[in-house]
Design a protein around this motif. Sequence first.
Motif, PDB file in Angstrom:
ATOM      1  N   ALA A  24       0.829  -1.205   0.000  1.00 42.97           N
ATOM      2  CA  ALA A  24       0.000   0.000   0.000  1.00 42.97           C
ATOM      3  C   ALA A  24       0.863   1.254   0.000  1.00 42.97           C
ATOM      4  O   ALA A  24       0.550   2.240  -0.673  1.00 42.97           O
ATOM      5  CB  ALA A  24      -0.925   0.004   1.215  1.00 42.97           C
ATOM      6  N   VAL A  25       1.954   1.228   0.781  1.00 41.77           N
ATOM      7  CA  VAL A  25       2.897   2.347   0.836  1.00 41.77           C
ATOM      8  C   VAL A  25       4.294   1.768   0.691  1.00 41.77           C
ATOM      9  O   VAL A  25       4.686   0.872   1.443  1.00 41.77           O
ATOM     10  CB  VAL A  25       2.773   3.136   2.155  1.00 41.77           C
ATOM     11  CG1 VAL A  25       3.804   4.253   2.210  1.00 41.77           C
ATOM     12  CG2 VAL A  25       1.372   3.709   2.302  1.00 41.77           C
ATOM     13  N   ALA A  26       5.052   2.297  -0.286  1.00 37.99           N
ATOM     14  CA  ALA A  26       6.309   1.650  -0.668  1.00 37.99           C
ATOM     15  C   ALA A  26       7.534   2.441  -0.218  1.00 37.99           C
ATOM     16  O   ALA A  26       8.385   2.802  -1.019  1.00 37.99           O
ATOM     17  CB  ALA A  26       6.343   1.463  -2.184  1.00 37.99           C
ATOM     18  N   GLY A  27       7.620   2.733   1.074  1.00 41.55           N
ATOM     19  CA  GLY A  27       8.829   3.370   1.584  1.00 41.55           C
ATOM     20  C   GLY A  27       8.904   4.855   1.313  1.00 41.55           C
ATOM     21  O   GLY A  27       9.765   5.309   0.554  1.00 41.55           O
ATOM     22  N   VAL A  38       0.915  21.653   5.081  1.00 42.59           N
ATOM     23  CA  VAL A  38       1.315  20.752   4.000  1.00 42.59           C
ATOM     24  C   VAL A  38       0.096  19.985   3.507  1.00 42.59           C
ATOM     25  O   VAL A  38      -0.637  19.381   4.296  1.00 42.59           O
ATOM     26  CB  VAL A  38       2.407  19.770   4.469  1.00 42.59           C
ATOM     27  CG1 VAL A  38       2.708  18.744   3.379  1.00 42.59           C
ATOM     28  CG2 VAL A  38       3.676  20.531   4.831  1.00 42.59           C
ATOM     29  N   GLY A  39      -0.127  20.016   2.202  1.00 42.66           N
ATOM     30  CA  GLY A  39      -1.200  19.251   1.593  1.00 42.66           C
ATOM     31  C   GLY A  39      -0.690  17.907   1.116  1.00 42.66           C
ATOM     32  O   GLY A  39       0.391  17.822   0.526  1.00 42.66           O
ATOM     33  N   PHE A  40      -1.462  16.860   1.366  1.00 40.92           N
ATOM     34  CA  PHE A  40      -1.086  15.500   0.977  1.00 40.92           C
ATOM     35  C   PHE A  40      -2.151  14.987   0.017  1.00 40.92           C
ATOM     36  O   PHE A  40      -3.295  14.735   0.416  1.00 40.92           O
ATOM     37  CB  PHE A  40      -1.001  14.625   2.225  1.00 40.92           C
ATOM     38  CG  PHE A  40      -0.297  13.311   2.020  1.00 40.92           C
ATOM     39  CD1 PHE A  40       0.944  13.254   1.408  1.00 40.92           C
ATOM     40  CD2 PHE A  40      -0.866  12.124   2.463  1.00 40.92           C
ATOM     41  CE1 PHE A  40       1.608  12.048   1.237  1.00 40.92           C
ATOM     42  CE2 PHE A  40      -0.214  10.916   2.301  1.00 40.92           C
ATOM     43  CZ  PHE A  40       1.029  10.880   1.673  1.00 40.92           C
ATOM     44  N   ILE A 211       3.025  21.035  -1.193  1.00 39.51           N
ATOM     45  CA  ILE A 211       2.135  19.933  -1.555  1.00 39.51           C
ATOM     46  C   ILE A 211       2.959  18.695  -1.837  1.00 39.51           C
ATOM     47  O   ILE A 211       3.987  18.762  -2.527  1.00 39.51           O
ATOM     48  CB  ILE A 211       1.277  20.301  -2.785  1.00 39.51           C
ATOM     49  CG1 ILE A 211       0.231  21.354  -2.386  1.00 39.51           C
ATOM     50  CG2 ILE A 211       0.590  19.075  -3.369  1.00 39.51           C
ATOM     51  CD1 ILE A 211      -0.524  21.920  -3.563  1.00 39.51           C
ATOM     52  N   MET A 212       2.516  17.568  -1.289  1.00 41.79           N
ATOM     53  CA  MET A 212       3.132  16.277  -1.578  1.00 41.79           C
ATOM     54  C   MET A 212       2.095  15.423  -2.304  1.00 41.79           C
ATOM     55  O   MET A 212       0.934  15.367  -1.904  1.00 41.79           O
ATOM     56  CB  MET A 212       3.564  15.578  -0.281  1.00 41.79           C
ATOM     57  CG  MET A 212       4.506  16.401   0.569  1.00 41.79           C
ATOM     58  SD  MET A 212       4.961  15.585   2.112  1.00 41.79           S
ATOM     59  CE  MET A 212       6.054  14.315   1.479  1.00 41.79           C
ATOM     60  N   VAL A 213       2.534  14.797  -3.385  1.00 41.22           N
ATOM     61  CA  VAL A 213       1.639  13.938  -4.171  1.00 41.22           C
ATOM     62  C   VAL A 213       2.126  12.504  -4.060  1.00 41.22           C
ATOM     63  O   VAL A 213       3.303  12.215  -4.306  1.00 41.22           O
ATOM     64  CB  VAL A 213       1.602  14.375  -5.650  1.00 41.22           C
ATOM     65  CG1 VAL A 213       0.664  13.464  -6.443  1.00 41.22           C
ATOM     66  CG2 VAL A 213       1.163  15.825  -5.778  1.00 41.22           C
ATOM     67  N   ILE A 214       1.226  11.603  -3.677  1.00 41.64           N
ATOM     68  CA  ILE A 214       1.553  10.190  -3.585  1.00 41.64           C
ATOM     69  C   ILE A 214       0.763   9.431  -4.644  1.00 41.64           C
ATOM     70  O   ILE A 214      -0.414   9.726  -4.903  1.00 41.64           O
ATOM     71  CB  ILE A 214       1.244   9.638  -2.165  1.00 41.64           C
ATOM     72  CG1 ILE A 214       1.715   8.191  -2.041  1.00 41.64           C
ATOM     73  CG2 ILE A 214      -0.230   9.791  -1.802  1.00 41.64           C
ATOM     74  CD1 ILE A 214       1.662   7.653  -0.619  1.00 41.64           C
ATOM     75  N   ASP A 215       1.417   8.480  -5.303  1.00 37.62           N
ATOM     76  CA  ASP A 215       0.764   7.659  -6.313  1.00 37.62           C
ATOM     77  C   ASP A 215       1.416   6.283  -6.314  1.00 37.62           C
ATOM     78  O   ASP A 215       2.652   6.179  -6.263  1.00 37.62           O
ATOM     79  CB  ASP A 215       0.881   8.309  -7.697  1.00 37.62           C
ATOM     80  CG  ASP A 215      -0.037   7.654  -8.724  1.00 37.62           C
ATOM     81  OD1 ASP A 215      -1.106   7.145  -8.332  1.00 37.62           O
ATOM     82  OD2 ASP A 215       0.301   7.663  -9.925  1.00 37.62           O
ATOM     83  N   HIS A 216       0.612   5.242  -6.331  1.00 34.60           N
ATOM     84  CA  HIS A 216       1.108   3.862  -6.291  1.00 34.60           C
ATOM     85  C   HIS A 216       2.062   3.647  -5.112  1.00 34.60           C
ATOM     86  O   HIS A 216       3.066   2.947  -5.223  1.00 34.60           O
ATOM     87  CB  HIS A 216       1.793   3.486  -7.607  1.00 34.60           C
ATOM     88  CG  HIS A 216       0.892   3.559  -8.797  1.00 34.60           C
ATOM     89  ND1 HIS A 216      -0.220   2.754  -8.945  1.00 34.60           N
ATOM     90  CD2 HIS A 216       0.914   4.371  -9.888  1.00 34.60           C
ATOM     91  CE1 HIS A 216      -0.829   3.038 -10.083  1.00 34.60           C
ATOM     92  NE2 HIS A 216      -0.173   4.022 -10.663  1.00 34.60           N
ATOM     93  N   GLY A 217       1.734   4.276  -3.971  1.00 37.77           N
ATOM     94  CA  GLY A 217       2.491   4.043  -2.744  1.00 37.77           C
ATOM     95  C   GLY A 217       3.786   4.802  -2.619  1.00 37.77           C
ATOM     96  O   GLY A 217       4.513   4.613  -1.639  1.00 37.77           O
ATOM     97  N   LEU A 323      -2.639  15.705 -13.281  1.00 37.21           N
ATOM     98  CA  LEU A 323      -2.774  14.930 -14.509  1.00 37.21           C
ATOM     99  C   LEU A 323      -1.406  14.573 -15.076  1.00 37.21           C
ATOM    100  O   LEU A 323      -1.172  13.456 -15.554  1.00 37.21           O
ATOM    101  CB  LEU A 323      -3.587  15.728 -15.532  1.00 37.21           C
ATOM    102  CG  LEU A 323      -3.955  15.029 -16.838  1.00 37.21           C
ATOM    103  CD1 LEU A 323      -4.857  13.834 -16.569  1.00 37.21           C
ATOM    104  CD2 LEU A 323      -4.642  16.006 -17.773  1.00 37.21           C
ATOM    105  N   ASN A 324      -0.472  15.524 -15.016  1.00 32.83           N
ATOM    106  CA  ASN A 324       0.874  15.309 -15.529  1.00 32.83           C
ATOM    107  C   ASN A 324       1.631  14.251 -14.719  1.00 32.83           C
ATOM    108  O   ASN A 324       2.381  13.444 -15.261  1.00 32.83           O
ATOM    109  CB  ASN A 324       1.631  16.633 -15.515  1.00 32.83           C
ATOM    110  CG  ASN A 324       2.957  16.559 -16.247  1.00 32.83           C
ATOM    111  OD1 ASN A 324       3.017  16.149 -17.394  1.00 32.83           O
ATOM    112  ND2 ASN A 324       4.022  16.944 -15.573  1.00 32.83           N
ATOM    113  N   LEU A 325       1.416  14.254 -13.399  1.00 32.56           N
ATOM    114  CA  LEU A 325       2.153  13.350 -12.519  1.00 32.56           C
ATOM    115  C   LEU A 325       1.570  11.940 -12.479  1.00 32.56           C
ATOM    116  O   LEU A 325       2.305  10.956 -12.400  1.00 32.56           O
ATOM    117  CB  LEU A 325       2.180  13.912 -11.099  1.00 32.56           C
ATOM    118  CG  LEU A 325       3.036  15.158 -10.862  1.00 32.56           C
ATOM    119  CD1 LEU A 325       2.768  15.718  -9.469  1.00 32.56           C
ATOM    120  CD2 LEU A 325       4.516  14.828 -11.019  1.00 32.56           C
TER     121      LEU A 325
END
Length: 336
Positions: A24-27, A38-40, A211-217, A323-325
């Motif tokens: 679910a979260v990869a380190g 901070v936005g997550f 802002i921090m963006v998380i995708d695929h963990g 969208l770009n990320l």
Amino acid sequence: MIHAQGLARTFQTKRGREKAEVTAVAGVDIDVDEGEIVGFLGPNGAGKTTTLRMLTTLLTPTSGTATVAGHDLYREPVKVRQSIGYVSQSGSVSSEARAGDEIVDHGMLYGISRQQALSRGHELFDQLDLGGMWQRQARTLSGGQRRRLDIAMGLVHDPKLVFLDEPTTGLDPQARANLWVHIADLRAKLGSTVFLTTHYLDEADALCDRIMVIDHGSIVASDTPEALKQAVAGDLVELVVTDAGQVAGAGARLGELAAAAGEGRGPVRAAVPPDVEVDGLRVSMRVPQAATLLPRLLRSLDADGVLLASVDVRRPTLDDVFLNLTGRSLRDDNAA
């Protein structure tokens, strides 16, 4: 205020008769300084909620290290919980309870005295525009008032770090805008550090220092909203010509504008560059710092005899960033 390194979480699931491990979260590495908002952000299933639950001690990490509000996540979970405020997406207010009683009971659960909870509660009611609501049952409050009551409950023990999980979900635009003011005041007036998850990109843009963006963990971006928007590849310049025969000329000049902006492309005069988009009479392209170069473009088009029906320059939005990320829109993802 938050320092995490290699924070990871895996879950055991079954696929038929066989067990499988799902990451679910990869380190992830997360650093939040004192006083930051901070936005997550992340699409559904990206690991956002799992990360938040680990940082608030609601879920034990599989691996990695973290200190939250100065306390080790593994060795001092009770001290972490005593030092943070947590406002869940669903809220924790009982519909039948009186608003003031909820505040006092919540404060006493955190270990402060009844008198301290009363004093702090009345202070928060004044700061969060809940005056006159102390004796009201929660079910009689509006959606915005209930959310502000949730925030007051998360602040009653005076934490320096506050986690807000989708604080404005379900509110009407006026109530959302009102709550934004109160969230900004958590830092401005109370000195709190705020870790905010949201599905509203305009909310993150308006409130967050970073802002921090998380995708695929995994964390795929971390920067100021402005820096993230600039990284999209510039402003969107959109031209609408009056004659189809002038589309190629407008596209060529637009390509030259990108070259002038430092894209490393030489002048293109014979054809429309491949990264210029054409839709009927509409010609568009992303150009860094386009506003400063627009006068040059208009002079060139005028010299070529290209007549424009309209010209528009739109700066990148956080939706463009997302969208770009991630290859998808955050709004579309949550509408599905």
